[in-house]
Design a protein around this motif. Sequence first.
Motif, PDB file in Angstrom:
ATOM      1  N   THR A 211      51.296 -35.421   7.286  1.00 39.91           N
ATOM      2  CA  THR A 211      52.251 -36.506   7.545  1.00 39.91           C
ATOM      3  C   THR A 211      51.516 -37.791   7.904  1.00 39.91           C
ATOM      4  N   THR A 212      50.470 -37.658   8.687  1.00 37.21           N
ATOM      5  CA  THR A 212      49.672 -38.834   9.047  1.00 37.21           C
ATOM      6  C   THR A 212      49.084 -39.493   7.810  1.00 37.21           C
ATOM      7  N   MET A 213      48.544 -38.693   6.900  1.00 36.61           N
ATOM      8  CA  MET A 213      47.919 -39.255   5.699  1.00 36.61           C
ATOM      9  C   MET A 213      48.943 -39.894   4.762  1.00 36.61           C
ATOM     10  N   VAL A 214      50.142 -39.314   4.699  1.00 39.14           N
ATOM     11  CA  VAL A 214      51.205 -39.942   3.909  1.00 39.14           C
ATOM     12  C   VAL A 214      51.498 -41.331   4.474  1.00 39.14           C
ATOM     13  N   LYS A 215      51.606 -41.421   5.794  1.00 43.97           N
ATOM     14  CA  LYS A 215      51.935 -42.691   6.436  1.00 43.97           C
ATOM     15  C   LYS A 215      50.782 -43.695   6.353  1.00 43.97           C
ATOM     16  N   LEU A 216      49.584 -43.194   6.078  1.00 47.15           N
ATOM     17  CA  LEU A 216      48.439 -44.092   5.913  1.00 47.15           C
ATOM     18  C   LEU A 216      48.251 -44.514   4.455  1.00 47.15           C
ATOM     19  N   GLY A 217      49.200 -44.142   3.594  1.00 45.66           N
ATOM     20  CA  GLY A 217      49.165 -44.606   2.204  1.00 45.66           C
ATOM     21  C   GLY A 217      48.317 -43.777   1.272  1.00 45.66           C
ATOM     22  N   LYS A 218      48.001 -42.560   1.653  1.00 47.80           N
ATOM     23  CA  LYS A 218      47.139 -41.726   0.827  1.00 47.80           C
ATOM     24  C   LYS A 218      47.909 -40.796  -0.102  1.00 47.80           C
ATOM     25  N   VAL A 219      49.210 -41.027  -0.202  1.00 47.08           N
ATOM     26  CA  VAL A 219      50.074 -40.241  -1.078  1.00 47.08           C
ATOM     27  C   VAL A 219      51.015 -41.190  -1.809  1.00 47.08           C
ATOM     28  N   TYR A 220      51.210 -40.948  -3.104  1.00 47.58           N
ATOM     29  CA  TYR A 220      52.184 -41.700  -3.906  1.00 47.58           C
ATOM     30  C   TYR A 220      53.181 -40.684  -4.430  1.00 47.58           C
ATOM     31  N   GLU A 221      54.465 -40.897  -4.128  1.00 47.84           N
ATOM     32  CA  GLU A 221      55.479 -39.869  -4.357  1.00 47.84           C
ATOM     33  C   GLU A 221      55.044 -38.625  -3.581  1.00 47.84           C
ATOM     34  N   ASN A 222      54.754 -37.522  -4.242  1.00 49.65           N
ATOM     35  CA  ASN A 222      54.214 -36.371  -3.510  1.00 49.65           C
ATOM     36  C   ASN A 222      52.870 -35.944  -4.082  1.00 49.65           C
ATOM     37  N   LEU A 223      52.130 -36.940  -4.585  1.00 52.20           N
ATOM     38  CA  LEU A 223      50.845 -36.670  -5.238  1.00 52.20           C
ATOM     39  C   LEU A 223      49.685 -37.238  -4.435  1.00 52.20           C
ATOM     40  N   MET A 224      48.562 -36.522  -4.450  1.00 50.41           N
ATOM     41  CA  MET A 224      47.337 -36.986  -3.785  1.00 50.41           C
ATOM     42  C   MET A 224      46.717 -38.110  -4.609  1.00 50.41           C
ATOM     43  N   VAL A 225      46.739 -39.299  -4.091  1.00 51.32           N
ATOM     44  CA  VAL A 225      46.159 -40.412  -4.841  1.00 51.32           C
ATOM     45  C   VAL A 225      44.883 -40.924  -4.187  1.00 51.32           C
ATOM     46  N   ASP A 226      44.438 -40.216  -3.148  1.00 50.79           N
ATOM     47  CA  ASP A 226      43.130 -40.517  -2.571  1.00 50.79           C
ATOM     48  C   ASP A 226      42.244 -39.287  -2.639  1.00 50.79           C
TER      49      ASP A 226
END
Length: 301
Positions: A211-226
């Motif tokens: 959840t922290t990483m999603v909120k830090l912008g490391k997820v687009y939709e539900n995909l790992m983009v970092d």
Amino acid sequence: MELTNLTTEQRNQNSMNLDQMSTFEMLKLINEEDKKVAEAVEIVLHKVEVAVERIVVALSNGGRLFYVGAGTSGRLGVMDASECPPTFMTPAEMIQTVMAGGNNAFFQAAEGSEDHEAQGKVDLKSRNLTKKDVVIGITASGRTPYPIGALKFAQKMGAYAISLSCNKDSLISRYADCEIEVVVGPEVLTGSTRMKAATSHKMILNMISTTTMVKLGKVYENLMVDVHASNYKLKERAKQNIIEITNVSYEIAEEVLNQTNHEVKPAIVMIKAGVTLEEAKEALSTSNGYARTAIETFSNY
């Protein structure tokens, strides 16, 4: 008496004849007890939310997250922290585990190391803790000296202190700014907190980091983009993520990904916004790494 009164040390009435059960009966019982774990976690979700919001602020401002534990609790911290760099391309120092007995205790039990409260302080102090950081003390019983010592030191330094235990009114909760007490009940095998207690803590640590990483912008939709595309599987996943988001062909996804040195986010921005690599990187920098925001900046042109 301090230990025997804990819920995690009580005898489970459903498994009193465990040694007389058939293999299937034991498996079914363990499965039934495991079903209770998710329900117990649900009860403390608001506390987990408080923890996540505070961690996001800390990491956004140069702080770090420390998991502190002994035995199974420490191993859970190691597993969660070690997955963040490949999954989210975080620097290794961003999420760390401080484990009683040191790194070797992950492979070979060093049970006596958990009894030294002062060592929890010493080991955390060696990481140059500051008030920017967050510390999570993990202990099923809630009374393990090692993480308690770490949390006491964290509060003294002004770092945000979170406790994660499996008993109500845990001792460690007294030294936490946010206490998470997930009561899963007595274990099938009395006192074996590597079972339900550990499962609940793994679930919560996974929730916190993801959840922290999603909120830090490391997820687009539900995909790992970092994602750190460092091997064949992860490179293929990176390409597939680009295809899913942009609807380009495999060949184009591969071509653009090669241009970005296998970084997914700038590739997505390049394709979605129709811009150069330099423009994509600048937009990502301006938007603090949020791909969706970076793409939207070009919609005004």
